[in-house]
Motif scaffolding. Structure first.
Motif, PDB file in Angstrom:
ATOM      1  N   TYR A 115      46.773   3.617 -26.681  1.00  0.00           N
ATOM      2  CA  TYR A 115      47.589   2.890 -27.658  1.00  0.00           C
ATOM      3  C   TYR A 115      47.231   3.308 -29.072  1.00  0.00           C
ATOM      4  O   TYR A 115      48.114   3.540 -29.913  1.00  0.00           O
ATOM      5  CB  TYR A 115      47.384   1.386 -27.475  1.00  0.00           C
ATOM      6  N   ARG A 116      45.946   3.428 -29.368  1.00  0.00           N
ATOM      7  CA  ARG A 116      45.509   3.805 -30.717  1.00  0.00           C
ATOM      8  C   ARG A 116      45.980   5.207 -31.076  1.00  0.00           C
ATOM      9  O   ARG A 116      46.456   5.452 -32.188  1.00  0.00           O
ATOM     10  CB  ARG A 116      43.985   3.723 -30.822  1.00  0.00           C
ATOM     11  N   GLU A 117      45.840   6.145 -30.145  1.00  0.00           N
ATOM     12  CA  GLU A 117      46.189   7.535 -30.451  1.00  0.00           C
ATOM     13  C   GLU A 117      47.699   7.728 -30.577  1.00  0.00           C
ATOM     14  O   GLU A 117      48.169   8.447 -31.456  1.00  0.00           O
ATOM     15  CB  GLU A 117      45.626   8.456 -29.372  1.00  0.00           C
ATOM     16  N   VAL A 118      48.460   7.099 -29.692  1.00  0.00           N
ATOM     17  CA  VAL A 118      49.905   7.296 -29.704  1.00  0.00           C
ATOM     18  C   VAL A 118      50.551   6.554 -30.872  1.00  0.00           C
ATOM     19  O   VAL A 118      51.421   7.092 -31.571  1.00  0.00           O
ATOM     20  CB  VAL A 118      50.519   6.848 -28.362  1.00  0.00           C
ATOM     21  N   LYS A 119      50.129   5.314 -31.102  1.00  0.00           N
ATOM     22  CA  LYS A 119      50.791   4.479 -32.109  1.00  0.00           C
ATOM     23  C   LYS A 119      50.306   4.779 -33.521  1.00  0.00           C
ATOM     24  O   LYS A 119      51.088   4.763 -34.476  1.00  0.00           O
ATOM     25  CB  LYS A 119      50.549   3.005 -31.798  1.00  0.00           C
ATOM     26  N   TYR A 120      48.993   5.022 -33.686  1.00  0.00           N
ATOM     27  CA  TYR A 120      48.447   5.080 -35.041  1.00  0.00           C
ATOM     28  C   TYR A 120      47.663   6.354 -35.337  1.00  0.00           C
ATOM     29  O   TYR A 120      47.225   6.539 -36.469  1.00  0.00           O
ATOM     30  CB  TYR A 120      47.543   3.861 -35.297  1.00  0.00           C
ATOM     31  N   GLY A 121      47.459   7.224 -34.375  1.00  0.00           N
ATOM     32  CA  GLY A 121      46.817   8.505 -34.623  1.00  0.00           C
ATOM     33  C   GLY A 121      45.413   8.346 -35.179  1.00  0.00           C
ATOM     34  O   GLY A 121      44.541   7.713 -34.580  1.00  0.00           O
ATOM     35  N   ASN A 122      45.177   8.914 -36.373  1.00  0.00           N
ATOM     36  CA  ASN A 122      43.846   8.917 -36.991  1.00  0.00           C
ATOM     37  C   ASN A 122      43.647   7.759 -37.978  1.00  0.00           C
ATOM     38  O   ASN A 122      42.833   7.857 -38.906  1.00  0.00           O
ATOM     39  CB  ASN A 122      43.618  10.246 -37.722  1.00  0.00           C
ATOM     40  N   LEU A 123      44.367   6.693 -37.803  1.00  0.00           N
ATOM     41  CA  LEU A 123      44.278   5.581 -38.748  1.00  0.00           C
ATOM     42  C   LEU A 123      42.932   4.866 -38.678  1.00  0.00           C
ATOM     43  O   LEU A 123      42.487   4.270 -39.648  1.00  0.00           O
ATOM     44  CB  LEU A 123      45.415   4.583 -38.468  1.00  0.00           C
ATOM     45  N   GLY A 124      42.259   4.925 -37.525  1.00  0.00           N
ATOM     46  CA  GLY A 124      40.960   4.262 -37.386  1.00  0.00           C
ATOM     47  C   GLY A 124      41.076   2.783 -37.102  1.00  0.00           C
ATOM     48  O   GLY A 124      40.412   1.960 -37.746  1.00  0.00           O
ATOM     49  N   LEU A 125      41.906   2.420 -36.117  1.00  0.00           N
ATOM     50  CA  LEU A 125      42.109   1.000 -35.797  1.00  0.00           C
ATOM     51  C   LEU A 125      40.829   0.333 -35.324  1.00  0.00           C
ATOM     52  O   LEU A 125      40.590  -0.847 -35.604  1.00  0.00           O
ATOM     53  CB  LEU A 125      43.185   0.862 -34.724  1.00  0.00           C
ATOM     54  N   GLU A 126      40.001   1.053 -34.588  1.00  0.00           N
ATOM     55  CA  GLU A 126      38.772   0.446 -34.071  1.00  0.00           C
ATOM     56  C   GLU A 126      37.857   0.024 -35.209  1.00  0.00           C
ATOM     57  O   GLU A 126      37.265  -1.065 -35.182  1.00  0.00           O
ATOM     58  CB  GLU A 126      38.066   1.440 -33.148  1.00  0.00           C
ATOM     59  N   ASP A 127      37.734   0.872 -36.219  1.00  0.00           N
ATOM     60  CA  ASP A 127      36.914   0.532 -37.384  1.00  0.00           C
ATOM     61  C   ASP A 127      37.546  -0.632 -38.159  1.00  0.00           C
ATOM     62  O   ASP A 127      36.834  -1.513 -38.657  1.00  0.00           O
ATOM     63  CB  ASP A 127      36.779   1.757 -38.277  1.00  0.00           C
ATOM     64  N   ILE A 128      38.872  -0.645 -38.247  1.00  0.00           N
ATOM     65  CA  ILE A 128      39.562  -1.745 -38.935  1.00  0.00           C
ATOM     66  C   ILE A 128      39.295  -3.068 -38.218  1.00  0.00           C
ATOM     67  O   ILE A 128      39.044  -4.101 -38.851  1.00  0.00           O
ATOM     68  CB  ILE A 128      41.064  -1.450 -39.031  1.00  0.00           C
ATOM     69  N   ASP A 129      39.319  -3.054 -36.871  1.00  0.00           N
ATOM     70  CA  ASP A 129      39.057  -4.282 -36.111  1.00  0.00           C
ATOM     71  C   ASP A 129      37.648  -4.796 -36.347  1.00  0.00           C
ATOM     72  O   ASP A 129      37.422  -6.016 -36.445  1.00  0.00           O
ATOM     73  CB  ASP A 129      39.286  -4.023 -34.624  1.00  0.00           C
TER      74      ASP A 129
END
Length: 617
Positions: free
Chosen positions: A84-98
């Motif tokens: 989900y992270r790679e397809v939807k947001y690429g290199n945005l860094g959602l895990e770090d944001i969470d």
């Protein structure tokens, strides 16, 4: 010819003789009017209004927390999935944001003790809604968090999470204060004929305990249903996308007491296929509508907790005093001895929905059963909150110690229980353990709120006391956030030690109260009544230059009366000779002012009599 009589002359006919029949019926005496019956109807409507306020605050809090916890759970599951992270947001860094988002939610409440009382007392400057206005603003911040999920970026998610962390303690302090104030108002409307109610004096000790127990129990019965409704997004929307336990728990080796962290070895992909973006927007829109509904309930259904003049008094003591009073209340040994229970309540809140449901539940039966585990916990908390109504007949320690008696053996059992991963047959045992844990949690949280409402009956102190309570809860939640990587047995041992310490401290507090040991309560300064546009109906003139001194003397008298009420004796240094001299001086000044007023009144009467004599001549 003699002059015609004027309309106001005694010779003119009375206007009432020429009234038309409808007007005479309207202005004349009403033989069917029963003043006592109308008064009963008026206070009956007032009591129904209080019940409406309690239900409105309970339902509003339940809805906003259902939205918040449901959205946060769905968001964390989606962001955890690598695909989900790679397809939807690429290199945005959602895990770090969470991670930073969770840090904002859990770390920001630490400084809440500094600003919560000021927020509660000063957010109503525009509308004079006080505690109600604070609940409305806090629910608006939760709605803001929901709206940021339409555009998930660092500059939207993290600031909204920090705002939620800043609003948690004010919201809960306002809710606890509001429910207790409703109990006091209900007592006043039931006993409206009593002299102390009509004169707006301090209520007799223990007079409103019955209504505090009932209203706090009703609040938690409704509020704990938020855990049930929070699982609706996962069950109705996300459940169809989740992989089964054979996939998500494939690399998991240990669960329960032998585990560490949340779930060691949990698969990084938990979704069978990705949800469509349009479907996500629809779900978030429903949650946004529920958040707005909660705001409307707080604003339109809930009434004010204080009278307008009381609202002015609450903030007229000054910013500095409001800032200092939460710290000064910690001098009271009752609050200090309850701090371990405050901490345990916060640890319990987060451990039940992370450690128990994840490390024991999801680790054993899979993520697809998470909704059932949390719903059973919420239903258990809601159902067993009714047990606190037993305090109407039983001593007040039954609720707190009863919850500890349930949690103590459960903690010992969990220290030795390590269910095997991928074991769906363990689901019934997990549900029983979670239901019992929910019973203990319900008794703990409801008992603490009821106890504070019983110990602190002064309406001027409620916001300070509930702020201290929920601030220590926030400190405990921050501790749970820090210990995420600890082994489970260490977490359970810490919980057990704090629970035993809390029981000992509470038993010590009750023994001291039984022995009538003196406790220190900070003096609440009297308001200065310098607000423009309001005039207080008091015996003395508040605009006089000496009014401040007399206010201080009256406050000292009031403090001595409170201590005599609690302990039947003197207050030590408060009965000093200097205090009596100042009080005597203040009384003398008031008597001299009264004499001046009487002499001025006599002079005016003599002048009026002289004018009337001249007119007659």
């Amino acid at each position: 010819s003699p002059p015609l009589p004027s309309p106001l002359s005694p010779l003119s006919p009375s206007p009432s003789l020429h009234l038309s029949p409808p007007m005479e019926e309207f202005l004349g005496p009403q033989p069917e009017y029963d003043e006592e019956e109308e008064e009963k109807k008026y206070y009956r409507r007032k009591k129904l209004g209080v019940v409406k306020n309690v239900l409105g605050a309970s339902v509003g809090g339940m809805i906003i927390y259902s939205v918040y916890m449901g959205l946060l759970q769905m968001q964390l599951i989606l962001h955890y999935d690598e695909t989900y992270r790679e397809v939807k947001y690429g290199n945005l860094g959602l895990e770090d944001i969470d991670k930073k988002m969770l840090m904002g939610i859990n770390v920001t409440p630490i400084i809440a003790l500094l600003y919560t009382p000021i927020l509660i007392r000063y957010t109503h400057i525009l509308l004079f809604l006080g505690t109600k206005w604070m609940m409305f603003l806090a629910s608006g911040i939760y709605a803001l968090f929901v709206s940021t999920n339409y555009w998930e970026r660092y500059y939207t998610l993290v600031p909204s999470a920090v705002a939620i962390g800043a609003a948690i303690v004010p919201l809960w302090a306002s809710l606890g204060n509001y429910i207790t104030r409703m109990a006091q108002q209900y007592y006043e409307y039931v006993n409206y004929k009593e002299d102390h109610v009509q004169e707006q004096k301090k209520l007799p000790k223990g007079a409103c305990h019955r209504y505090v127990i009932i209203f706090q129990s009703v609040f938690f019965i409704i509020f704990h249903l938020s855990l049930v409704f929070a699982e609706f997004p996962q069950r109705l929307f996300l459940h169809q996308f989740l992989s089964d336990y054979n996939h998500t728990l494939y690399n998991v080796k240990h669960c329960g007491a032998e585990g560490s962290g949340m779930i060691e070895g949990f698969n990084r992909t938990v979704l069978k296929h990705l949800p469509r973006s349009l479907l996500l927007i629809q779900v978030e829109s429903v949650l946004m509508g529920a958040a707005f509904l909660s705001m409307i309930i707080f604003l339109a259904v809930c009434g004010a907790a204080y009278r307008p003049t009381e609202e002015i008094d609450l903030r007229s003591i000054g910013w500095g005093n409001i800032f200092q009073l939460p710290f000064k209340h910690l001098r009271d040994y009752r609050l200090r001895l309850l701090i371990p229970f405050f901490i345990y309540s916060g640890l319990d809140s987060l451990f039940s929905v992370t450690g128990l449901t994840l490390s024991y539940g999801v680790c054993t039966v899979g993520l697809e059963w998470l909704y059932l585990l949390v719903m059973v916990y919420g239903l258990s908390c809601s159902l067993f909150s009714c047990l606190s109504l037993s305090l109407l007949r039983l001593p007040r320690y039954v609720s707190l110690l009863g919850g500890a008696v349930i949690h103590g053996p459960l903690l010992v059992f969990l220290l030795f229980w390590s269910p095997a991963p991928r074991s769906p047959d363990q689901l019934p045992y997990l549900l029983v353990v979670i239901a019992l844990w929910g019973m203990g949690s319900a008794l703990n949280k409801t008992g603490l709120s009821i106890l504070l409402g019983m110990l602190y009956e002064d309406k001027e102190r409620l916001d300070f006391v509930y702020t201290i309570y929920h601030w220590w809860q926030a400190i405990a939640i921050f501790i749970v956030y820090l210990w995420t990587g600890l082994i489970m047995r260490a977490k359970l041992s810490i919980l057990l030690v704090i629970l035993l310490l809390a029981c000992f401290c509470y038993w010590t507090m009750e023994r001291r109260l039984a022995k009538n040991m003196h406790f220190r309560l900070p003096r609440i300064p009297r308001p200065k009544h310098k607000v423009k546009g309001y005039r207080y109906l008091e015996e003395e003139n508040s605009d006089e230059s000496n009014s401040e001194e007399s206010d201080e003397d009256d406050d000292e008298e009031h403090q001595e009366e409170v201590i005599r009420e609690d302990f039947g004796g003197d207050a030590g240094s408060q009965g000093s000779d200097s205090t009596r001299e100042r009080r005597g001086g203040a009384r003398g000044r008031r008597r001299r002012r009264d004499d001046d007023y009487e002499q001025a009144g006599e002079r005016e009467e003599r002048e009026k009599e002289g004018e009337r004599g001249i007119e007659k001549e």
